[in-house]
Scaffold this motif. Sequence first.
Motif, short mmCIF file in Angstrom:
data_model
loop_
_atom_site.label_atom_id
_atom_site.label_comp_id
_atom_site.label_asym_id
_atom_site.label_seq_id
_atom_site.Cartn_x
_atom_site.Cartn_y
_atom_site.Cartn_z
N THR A 128 49.16 48.37 31.38
CA THR A 128 49.88 47.26 32.05
C THR A 128 49.82 47.32 33.54
OG1 THR A 128 51.30 46.81 29.92
CG2 THR A 128 52.07 45.87 31.95
N LEU A 129 49.74 46.47 34.32
CA LEU A 129 49.61 46.39 35.69
C LEU A 129 50.95 45.34 36.06
CD1 LEU A 129 48.61 47.01 38.35
CD2 LEU A 129 47.26 45.51 38.37
N ALA A 130 52.04 46.15 36.62
CA ALA A 130 52.93 45.36 37.33
C ALA A 130 52.45 45.09 38.76
CB ALA A 130 54.36 45.90 37.24
N MET A 131 52.37 43.59 39.08
CA MET A 131 51.88 43.18 40.41
C MET A 131 53.03 42.39 41.20
SD MET A 131 49.45 43.41 42.72
CE MET A 131 47.77 43.87 41.82
N PRO A 132 53.51 42.94 42.32
CA PRO A 132 54.33 42.15 43.18
C PRO A 132 53.51 40.59 43.34
CG PRO A 132 54.06 44.28 44.02
CD PRO A 132 53.21 44.11 43.10
N ASP A 133 54.39 39.56 43.39
CA ASP A 133 54.08 38.28 43.51
C ASP A 133 53.47 38.02 44.84
OD1 ASP A 133 55.16 37.59 41.14
OD2 ASP A 133 57.04 36.70 42.07
N ALA A 134 53.79 38.79 46.02
CA ALA A 134 53.31 38.87 47.35
C ALA A 134 51.89 39.36 47.60
CB ALA A 134 54.11 39.56 48.44
N ALA A 135 51.30 39.91 46.31
CA ALA A 135 50.28 40.66 46.69
C ALA A 135 49.09 39.63 46.55
CB ALA A 135 49.80 41.74 45.35
N GLY A 136 48.11 39.71 47.29
CA GLY A 136 46.91 38.96 47.34
C GLY A 136 45.83 39.44 48.37
N ALA A 137 44.84 38.57 48.58
CA ALA A 137 43.91 38.60 49.54
C ALA A 137 44.25 38.97 50.98
CB ALA A 137 42.78 37.66 49.37
N ASP A 138 45.08 38.34 51.23
CA ASP A 138 45.67 38.54 52.71
C ASP A 138 46.74 39.71 52.96
OD1 ASP A 138 43.98 36.57 53.53
OD2 ASP A 138 45.34 34.94 53.21
N HIS A 139 47.31 39.94 51.52
CA HIS A 139 48.43 41.08 51.75
C HIS A 139 48.30 42.12 50.41
CE1 HIS A 139 52.39 42.77 52.20
NE2 HIS A 139 52.58 42.49 50.92
N ARG A 140 47.72 42.91 50.85
CA ARG A 140 47.37 44.07 50.04
C ARG A 140 48.56 44.89 49.94
NH1 ARG A 140 40.94 45.88 49.76
NH2 ARG A 140 40.24 43.67 49.68
N VAL A 141 48.90 45.53 48.59
CA VAL A 141 50.30 46.15 48.34
C VAL A 141 49.91 47.73 48.19
CG1 VAL A 141 51.40 44.19 47.81
CG2 VAL A 141 50.27 45.47 45.97
N ALA A 142 50.79 48.55 48.29
CA ALA A 142 50.77 49.97 47.87
C ALA A 142 50.90 50.00 46.30
CB ALA A 142 51.95 50.69 48.60
N VAL A 168 43.46 56.06 38.81
CA VAL A 168 43.30 55.70 40.10
C VAL A 168 42.14 54.78 40.66
CG1 VAL A 168 43.32 56.94 42.31
CG2 VAL A 168 44.75 57.74 40.48
N ALA A 169 40.92 55.20 40.11
CA ALA A 169 39.66 54.47 40.49
C ALA A 169 39.72 53.06 40.06
CB ALA A 169 38.30 55.14 39.83
N ALA A 170 40.17 52.81 38.82
CA ALA A 170 40.37 51.25 38.44
C ALA A 170 41.32 50.66 39.17
CB ALA A 170 40.78 51.28 36.99
N LEU A 171 42.50 51.20 39.64
CA LEU A 171 43.60 50.40 40.26
C LEU A 171 43.15 50.28 41.78
CD1 LEU A 171 46.30 49.52 40.33
CD2 LEU A 171 47.15 51.54 40.87
N ARG A 172 42.29 51.10 42.54
CA ARG A 172 41.99 50.92 43.77
C ARG A 172 41.02 49.81 43.85
NH1 ARG A 172 38.68 54.26 46.08
NH2 ARG A 172 39.43 54.16 48.21
N GLU A 173 40.31 49.52 42.73
CA GLU A 173 39.46 48.15 42.78
C GLU A 173 40.18 46.89 42.56
OE1 GLU A 173 36.15 49.41 40.30
OE2 GLU A 173 35.57 50.69 41.54
N ALA A 174 41.54 46.99 41.96
CA ALA A 174 42.02 45.59 41.43
C ALA A 174 42.41 44.49 42.55
CB ALA A 174 43.49 46.08 40.97
N PRO A 175 42.21 43.58 42.48
CA PRO A 175 42.45 42.67 43.50
C PRO A 175 44.07 42.71 44.12
CG PRO A 175 41.32 41.56 41.99
CD PRO A 175 41.70 42.84 41.34
N GLY A 176 44.13 42.50 45.33
CA GLY A 176 45.48 42.67 45.91
C GLY A 176 46.23 43.97 46.22
N ILE A 177 45.42 45.05 45.61
CA ILE A 177 45.83 46.37 46.16
C ILE A 177 45.24 47.11 47.04
CG2 ILE A 177 45.60 48.73 44.93
CD1 ILE A 177 47.51 46.55 43.39
N ASP A 178 45.81 47.67 47.93
CA ASP A 178 45.29 48.49 49.20
C ASP A 178 44.68 49.68 48.37
OD1 ASP A 178 44.72 50.03 51.52
OD2 ASP A 178 46.57 49.34 52.56
#
Length: 446
Positions: A160-174, A244-254
């Motif tokens: 399960t990936l918990a993703m902040p609402d603010a994450a997106g192409a213009d705002h990549r999150v930790a 780690v590798a999969a998460l780095r490739e997820a949209p919205g992730i820095d």
Amino acid sequence: MRYLQSLLLMLLLGLPTAMPAVAAPSQDDAVAVATRLLDHMEAGEYEAASADFSPQMKAALGADKLAAVQQQLAAAGAQTGRDAPTVSEQSGMTVVVVRIHREQASVDATIAVDGDGKVAGLHYAPAAEPAAAAPAVDANAGYSERDFAVGSGKRALPGTLAMPDAAGADHRVAAVVLVHGSGPHDRDESIGPNRPFLDIARGLAAQGIAVLRFDKRSKARPQDYADGKVTIDSETTDDAVAAVAALREAPGIDPARVFVLGHSQGAMMAPRIAARSGHVAGLVLLAAPARPLLDILVEQNIRLAVLDDGKTSDAEAAAIARLKGQVAAIRAGGKVAIADSPMNQPADYWRSTEAVDPVAEAKAVALPMLVLQGAQDIQVVDADWQRWKGGFHDDPKVEFKLYPTLNHLGMAVEGEQGPAQYQQPGHVDPSLIADVAGWIQAQAAD
């Protein structure tokens, strides 16, 4: 850590993976054999308990070993009942599973009965309760959750990936990957009524940090270890590196700000995960062992033997002596049968843990670290905390936080210390989660 396995026992002859094609006994006959065995065990009649054993079982499990097992079961309190048995046929045997309820925990006894009506396999393990679905995320939580696979194909692990609402192409999150303690854990690291990884994931997501949690391979795909070949890396490291590798490739992730938060054994392995990944921004270690797991396992059993009455009984002393002998056999380097190995784990597994020096490996990766410890932890204790502090007290990239009232799960302790505390509903302390969020955000700003 394997909180019930290390506190109770969980060691006996495992069920055979293959048997000759012979007729299985009737279910009624197998249930009668299993019931008779459990009755004798509870009554302390260990010679009678082994009367229905096959020759191989008698050779592996004498009355002394059965007595040690029952004494360890008794550490969870008096027996309060048994559930009706469940019965199945496997590889020419009839397998009976009986859930035994004790005051502080429940245990599943699995008894395999062969075509001759003899007990050919016996295994005790902490009762595996199906986890209820996690409560839905509130619409105003500031984050959402979605399914996320670690790996590909049939060997992929659900997560399960918990993703902040603010994450997106213009705002990549930790982002953070959560790595479990030892044992077959689900993605929430469910322990009794508690779900520490659910608490941490949602707590961090609400503060703008994405979090990936996933089911451990030993929980989701135990069949991947059917050949008996398992190491600390195939159990923990390899899948965490893939996460780690999969998460780095997820949209919205820095991809430059992916951290690893390990708990207990997961914390011990976090430096190795970072080294093998090469793409980890920093480490959060919660209740991190700093010494060999086999030494900690012996210490846990000694400590828990005196928690109930302040002394060690003859049976407890015998069980501890046997465990020490098993550890010595592992370290001697020769062949060790499963029945003679700590906690029924293959010798190669324990030898792979012996090769881990978490402090040295953390020094080698030289990453920013936040090391967290509960002062009420009865599993990973002050000796480990002091070794971490001794190794990094003068490193400006490493911070330490000790929580006086928190236990191994990062939850406030209520009542007496001991295994019963894990059955008390609670939540990871909000201040601990806030400390993790603040530290990650500070690293991300550097």
